[in-house]
Enzyme design. Structure first.
Site, PDB file in Angstrom:
ATOM      1  N   GLY A  37     -47.003  73.562 -36.503  1.00 27.02           N
ATOM      2  CA  GLY A  37     -46.409  73.846 -35.200  1.00 27.02           C
ATOM      3  C   GLY A  37     -45.119  73.073 -34.993  1.00 27.02           C
ATOM      4  CB  ALA A  38     -43.424  70.805 -33.624  1.00 29.38           C
ATOM      5  CG  HIS A  40     -37.661  73.032 -37.138  1.00 24.61           C
ATOM      6  ND1 HIS A  40     -37.392  73.520 -38.392  1.00 24.61           N
ATOM      7  CD2 HIS A  40     -38.413  71.916 -37.333  1.00 24.61           C
ATOM      8  CE1 HIS A  40     -37.915  72.736 -39.297  1.00 24.61           C
ATOM      9  NE2 HIS A  40     -38.563  71.750 -38.693  1.00 24.61           N
ATOM     10  CG  HIS A  43     -41.453  75.520 -39.070  1.00 25.58           C
ATOM     11  ND1 HIS A  43     -40.936  74.574 -38.225  1.00 25.58           N
ATOM     12  CD2 HIS A  43     -42.358  74.874 -39.853  1.00 25.58           C
ATOM     13  CE1 HIS A  43     -41.505  73.406 -38.466  1.00 25.58           C
ATOM     14  NE2 HIS A  43     -42.372  73.555 -39.454  1.00 25.58           N
TER      15      HIS A  43
END
Ligand code: PAF
Length: 284
Positions: A37-38, A40, A43
Protein backbone atom coordinates in the site's frame (compact mmCIF):
# COMPACT_ATOMS: atom_id res chain seq x y z
CA UNK A 1 -4.56 7.86 -15.33
CA UNK A 2 -8.25 7.40 -16.10
CA UNK A 3 -11.27 7.80 -13.83
CA UNK A 4 -11.20 5.48 -10.82
CA UNK A 5 -13.89 2.83 -10.61
CA UNK A 6 -14.60 0.59 -7.62
CA UNK A 7 -12.19 -2.32 -7.54
CA UNK A 8 -13.27 -5.84 -6.68
CA UNK A 9 -11.66 -6.72 -3.36
CA UNK A 10 -11.20 -10.14 -1.77
CA UNK A 11 -9.84 -10.77 1.70
CA UNK A 12 -9.50 -14.54 1.91
CA UNK A 13 -7.17 -16.95 0.13
CA UNK A 14 -10.18 -19.08 -0.85
CA UNK A 15 -11.87 -16.13 -2.60
CA UNK A 16 -8.62 -15.12 -4.30
CA UNK A 17 -8.12 -18.66 -5.61
CA UNK A 18 -11.72 -18.91 -6.82
CA UNK A 19 -11.32 -15.73 -8.87
CA UNK A 20 -7.92 -16.66 -10.29
CA UNK A 21 -9.02 -20.23 -11.08
CA UNK A 22 -11.98 -18.88 -13.04
CA UNK A 23 -9.71 -16.69 -15.16
CA UNK A 24 -7.15 -19.45 -15.63
CA UNK A 25 -9.92 -21.83 -16.73
CA UNK A 26 -10.79 -19.30 -19.42
CA UNK A 27 -7.17 -19.41 -20.62
CA UNK A 28 -6.20 -16.01 -19.25
CA UNK A 29 -2.71 -14.99 -18.20
CA UNK A 30 -2.50 -13.70 -14.62
CA UNK A 31 -0.23 -10.91 -13.37
CA UNK A 32 0.47 -10.24 -9.69
CA UNK A 33 1.65 -6.96 -8.19
CA UNK A 34 2.51 -7.42 -4.49
CA UNK A 35 2.44 -4.16 -2.49
CA UNK A 36 2.23 -2.89 1.06
CA UNK A 37 0.00 0.00 0.00
CA UNK A 38 0.92 3.71 0.34
CA UNK A 39 1.06 3.52 -3.43
CA UNK A 40 2.93 6.01 -5.61
CA UNK A 41 3.92 6.30 -9.26
CA UNK A 42 6.47 3.48 -8.80
CA UNK A 43 3.66 1.07 -7.92
CA UNK A 44 1.50 2.46 -10.72
CA UNK A 45 4.29 1.56 -13.13
CA UNK A 46 4.23 -2.05 -11.83
CA UNK A 47 0.48 -2.21 -12.44
CA UNK A 48 0.86 -0.70 -15.91
CA UNK A 49 3.48 -3.35 -16.79
CA UNK A 50 1.22 -6.13 -15.55
CA UNK A 51 -1.84 -4.81 -17.38
CA UNK A 52 0.23 -4.53 -20.56
CA UNK A 53 1.52 -8.10 -20.49
CA UNK A 54 -1.23 -10.06 -18.70
CA UNK A 55 -4.97 -10.52 -19.24
CA UNK A 56 -5.81 -10.06 -15.56
CA UNK A 57 -3.94 -8.16 -12.86
CA UNK A 58 -4.22 -8.88 -9.15
CA UNK A 59 -2.76 -6.27 -6.78
CA UNK A 60 -2.07 -7.40 -3.24
CA UNK A 61 -2.20 -4.94 -0.38
CA UNK A 62 -0.70 -6.30 2.82
CA UNK A 63 1.53 -4.49 5.29
CA UNK A 64 3.61 -7.52 6.17
CA UNK A 65 4.52 -7.45 9.87
CA UNK A 66 7.29 -10.05 9.56
CA UNK A 67 9.51 -7.80 7.45
CA UNK A 68 9.60 -4.97 10.00
CA UNK A 69 12.22 -4.93 12.76
CA UNK A 70 11.15 -4.14 16.35
CA UNK A 71 12.32 -0.51 16.01
CA UNK A 72 10.90 -0.03 12.50
CA UNK A 73 7.74 1.75 11.37
CA UNK A 74 5.16 -1.09 11.14
CA UNK A 75 2.58 0.57 13.43
CA UNK A 76 2.82 3.97 11.69
CA UNK A 77 3.24 2.68 8.12
CA UNK A 78 0.73 4.71 6.05
CA UNK A 79 -2.50 2.80 5.32
CA UNK A 80 -5.27 4.09 3.00
CA UNK A 81 -6.95 1.18 1.21
CA UNK A 82 -9.66 3.26 -0.50
CA UNK A 83 -7.09 5.60 -2.06
CA UNK A 84 -4.81 2.72 -3.12
CA UNK A 85 -7.72 0.75 -4.60
CA UNK A 86 -8.90 3.76 -6.64
CA UNK A 87 -5.37 4.36 -7.91
CA UNK A 88 -4.83 0.82 -9.23
CA UNK A 89 -8.42 0.52 -10.53
CA UNK A 90 -7.73 3.58 -12.68
CA UNK A 91 -4.76 1.72 -14.20
CA UNK A 92 -6.87 -1.31 -15.14
CA UNK A 93 -6.15 -3.70 -12.24
CA UNK A 94 -8.87 -6.36 -11.94
CA UNK A 95 -8.73 -7.48 -8.33
CA UNK A 96 -7.37 -6.33 -4.96
CA UNK A 97 -6.32 -8.98 -2.45
CA UNK A 98 -6.26 -7.26 0.93
CA UNK A 99 -6.09 -9.91 3.66
CA UNK A 100 -5.90 -9.29 7.40
CA UNK A 101 -2.79 -10.50 9.26
CA UNK A 102 -4.51 -13.66 10.59
CA UNK A 103 -5.39 -14.78 7.05
CA UNK A 104 -1.73 -14.72 6.02
CA UNK A 105 -0.24 -15.79 9.36
CA UNK A 106 -2.87 -17.88 11.18
CA UNK A 107 -2.12 -18.86 14.77
CA UNK A 108 0.62 -21.47 14.95
CA UNK A 109 2.24 -20.38 11.69
CA UNK A 110 5.95 -21.20 12.03
CA UNK A 111 7.42 -21.83 8.57
CA UNK A 112 9.86 -19.25 7.24
CA UNK A 113 11.63 -18.87 3.90
CA UNK A 114 15.26 -17.83 4.26
CA UNK A 115 17.32 -17.13 1.16
CA UNK A 116 20.84 -17.93 2.32
CA UNK A 117 23.78 -15.87 1.07
CA UNK A 118 22.01 -13.34 -1.12
CA UNK A 119 19.56 -12.53 1.67
CA UNK A 120 22.22 -12.17 4.36
CA UNK A 121 24.29 -9.33 2.91
CA UNK A 122 23.70 -5.55 2.52
CA UNK A 123 20.03 -5.02 3.49
CA UNK A 124 20.05 -8.46 5.12
CA UNK A 125 22.96 -7.42 7.33
CA UNK A 126 21.54 -4.03 8.28
CA UNK A 127 17.93 -5.16 8.71
CA UNK A 128 18.12 -8.62 10.34
CA UNK A 129 15.06 -10.71 9.52
CA UNK A 130 13.90 -8.35 6.76
CA UNK A 131 14.49 -10.66 3.82
CA UNK A 132 13.15 -13.68 5.68
CA UNK A 133 9.94 -11.70 6.19
CA UNK A 134 9.87 -10.62 2.54
CA UNK A 135 10.75 -14.08 1.20
CA UNK A 136 8.15 -15.75 3.40
CA UNK A 137 5.30 -13.43 2.45
CA UNK A 138 6.20 -13.33 -1.25
CA UNK A 139 6.37 -17.14 -1.37
CA UNK A 140 2.95 -17.29 0.27
CA UNK A 141 1.43 -14.66 -2.06
CA UNK A 142 2.82 -16.48 -5.12
CA UNK A 143 1.42 -19.81 -3.93
CA UNK A 144 -1.89 -18.23 -2.97
CA UNK A 145 -2.44 -16.52 -6.34
CA UNK A 146 -0.30 -18.75 -8.62
CA UNK A 147 0.19 -15.98 -11.20
CA UNK A 148 2.06 -16.43 -14.48
CA UNK A 149 4.13 -13.29 -13.88
CA UNK A 150 4.82 -11.14 -10.80
CA UNK A 151 6.14 -7.57 -10.90
CA UNK A 152 8.62 -5.95 -8.51
CA UNK A 153 10.40 -2.59 -8.58
CA UNK A 154 14.12 -2.38 -9.29
CA UNK A 155 14.27 0.30 -6.60
CA UNK A 156 14.45 -2.63 -4.16
CA UNK A 157 17.09 -4.28 -6.29
CA UNK A 158 18.35 -6.79 -3.72
CA UNK A 159 14.77 -7.76 -2.89
CA UNK A 160 14.18 -8.48 -6.59
CA UNK A 161 17.26 -10.75 -6.73
CA UNK A 162 16.23 -12.52 -3.49
CA UNK A 163 12.75 -13.15 -4.95
CA UNK A 164 14.18 -14.46 -8.24
CA UNK A 165 16.42 -16.81 -6.28
CA UNK A 166 13.63 -18.20 -4.09
CA UNK A 167 11.50 -18.77 -7.19
CA UNK A 168 14.35 -20.79 -8.76
CA UNK A 169 15.24 -22.62 -5.55
CA UNK A 170 11.64 -23.58 -4.74
CA UNK A 171 10.58 -24.29 -8.35
CA UNK A 172 7.64 -21.89 -8.19
CA UNK A 173 6.14 -21.70 -11.70
CA UNK A 174 6.16 -17.91 -12.08
CA UNK A 175 8.32 -15.31 -13.81
CA UNK A 176 9.51 -12.39 -11.65
CA UNK A 177 9.84 -9.25 -13.72
CA UNK A 178 11.83 -6.23 -12.52
CA UNK A 179 10.42 -2.81 -13.43
CA UNK A 180 12.64 0.28 -13.72
CA UNK A 181 12.75 2.68 -10.77
CA UNK A 182 10.49 5.72 -11.11
CA UNK A 183 12.27 8.93 -10.09
CA UNK A 184 11.42 12.54 -9.33
CA UNK A 185 12.74 15.06 -11.86
CA UNK A 186 15.84 15.58 -9.68
CA UNK A 187 16.64 11.86 -9.58
CA UNK A 188 15.26 10.91 -6.17
CA UNK A 189 13.76 7.41 -6.36
CA UNK A 190 10.08 7.36 -5.36
CA UNK A 191 9.52 5.71 -2.00
CA UNK A 192 6.73 5.75 0.56
CA UNK A 193 9.40 6.67 3.10
CA UNK A 194 10.36 9.92 1.32
CA UNK A 195 7.42 11.35 3.29
CA UNK A 196 9.68 11.31 6.37
CA UNK A 197 12.07 13.90 4.84
CA UNK A 198 11.96 17.55 5.97
CA UNK A 199 12.11 20.13 3.14
CA UNK A 200 15.85 20.63 3.75
CA UNK A 201 16.51 16.88 3.70
CA UNK A 202 14.38 16.52 0.59
CA UNK A 203 16.66 19.06 -1.12
CA UNK A 204 19.72 16.96 -0.19
CA UNK A 205 18.21 13.55 -1.01
CA UNK A 206 18.93 13.53 -4.80
CA UNK A 207 22.66 13.54 -3.99
CA UNK A 208 22.24 9.80 -3.38
CA UNK A 209 21.21 9.00 -6.94
CA UNK A 210 23.65 11.54 -8.42
CA UNK A 211 26.56 9.99 -6.54
CA UNK A 212 25.65 6.42 -7.49
CA UNK A 213 25.26 7.44 -11.13
CA UNK A 214 28.79 8.94 -11.07
CA UNK A 215 30.22 5.76 -9.54
CA UNK A 216 28.46 3.66 -12.18
CA UNK A 217 29.91 5.80 -14.93
CA UNK A 218 33.45 5.72 -13.52
CA UNK A 219 33.42 1.96 -12.89
CA UNK A 220 32.05 1.49 -16.41
CA UNK A 221 35.10 3.40 -17.65
CA UNK A 222 37.44 1.03 -15.84
CA UNK A 223 37.94 2.79 -12.47
CA UNK A 224 38.39 0.62 -9.37
CA UNK A 225 34.98 -0.24 -7.81
CA UNK A 226 36.22 -0.16 -4.21
CA UNK A 227 37.95 3.21 -4.58
CA UNK A 228 34.82 4.61 -6.22
CA UNK A 229 32.64 3.29 -3.40
CA UNK A 230 34.93 4.96 -0.85
CA UNK A 231 34.69 8.23 -2.76
CA UNK A 232 30.89 7.92 -2.81
CA UNK A 233 30.75 7.35 0.95
CA UNK A 234 32.65 10.61 1.49
CA UNK A 235 30.39 12.49 -0.91
CA UNK A 236 27.26 11.33 0.90
CA UNK A 237 28.68 12.15 4.33
CA UNK A 238 29.73 15.62 3.17
CA UNK A 239 26.24 16.21 1.75
CA UNK A 240 24.67 15.53 5.16
CA UNK A 241 23.79 11.83 5.19
CA UNK A 242 24.55 11.15 8.88
CA UNK A 243 25.10 7.43 8.40
CA UNK A 244 26.00 5.49 5.28
CA UNK A 245 25.06 1.84 5.93
CA UNK A 246 26.76 0.75 2.72
CA UNK A 247 27.75 1.93 -0.71
CA UNK A 248 29.19 -0.78 -2.88
CA UNK A 249 29.56 -2.15 -6.40
CA UNK A 250 28.28 -5.72 -6.76
CA UNK A 251 27.65 -8.41 -9.34
CA UNK A 252 24.18 -7.68 -10.74
CA UNK A 253 22.82 -11.18 -9.98
CA UNK A 254 24.79 -12.72 -7.11
CA UNK A 255 25.52 -9.39 -5.38
CA UNK A 256 29.07 -10.64 -4.74
CA UNK A 257 31.74 -7.94 -4.62
CA UNK A 258 33.39 -7.24 -7.98
CA UNK A 259 36.88 -6.12 -8.97
CA UNK A 260 35.87 -4.65 -12.32
CA UNK A 261 32.90 -4.22 -14.68
CA UNK A 262 33.63 -7.23 -16.88
CA UNK A 263 30.21 -8.67 -15.93
CA UNK A 264 26.94 -6.76 -15.35
CA UNK A 265 27.29 -4.89 -12.06
CA UNK A 266 25.16 -2.66 -9.86
CA UNK A 267 26.04 0.19 -7.51
CA UNK A 268 23.91 -0.05 -4.38
CA UNK A 269 23.64 2.16 -1.31
CA UNK A 270 21.65 2.74 1.84
CA UNK A 271 22.10 5.93 3.83
CA UNK A 272 20.27 7.91 6.50
CA UNK A 273 18.99 11.44 6.08
CA UNK A 274 17.17 12.64 9.19
CA UNK A 275 14.61 9.96 10.08
CA UNK A 276 14.60 8.44 6.60
CA UNK A 277 16.75 5.54 5.51
CA UNK A 278 17.06 5.90 1.73
CA UNK A 279 18.16 3.10 -0.57
CA UNK A 280 18.95 3.31 -4.25
CA UNK A 281 20.88 1.54 -6.97
CA UNK A 282 22.16 2.18 -10.48
CA UNK A 283 23.32 -0.21 -13.22
CA UNK A 284 26.99 0.01 -14.22
O1 PAF B 1 8.38 -4.17 -1.81
C1 PAF B 1 7.38 -4.30 -1.07
O2 PAF B 1 6.48 -3.46 -1.04
C2 PAF B 1 7.30 -5.50 -0.13
O3 PAF B 1 8.56 -5.86 0.33
C3 PAF B 1 6.58 -6.70 -0.76
C4 PAF B 1 7.33 -7.24 -1.97
C5 PAF B 1 5.18 -6.29 -1.18
C6 PAF B 1 6.47 -7.83 0.27
O4 PAF B 1 5.76 -7.42 1.40
Amino acid sequence: MGVASPLDTVRTIADLRARVNGWRGAGQRIGLVPTMGALHAGHVSLVKNSVASCDKTVVTLFVNPTQFGPKEDFSVYPRDEARDAALVAAEGADLLFAPVVDEVYPGGHSTKVHVGGLGDVLEGEHRPGFFTGVATVVTKLLLQALPDEAFFGEKDYQQLQVIKKLIRDLDIPVTATGVATVREADGLALSSRNAYLTPAERATAPVLHGTLAQVAEQVGRGEDPRAQAEWARGQLERAGFWQVDYVTVRDAVTLDEVDDASKPARVLAAAWLGKARLIDNVAV
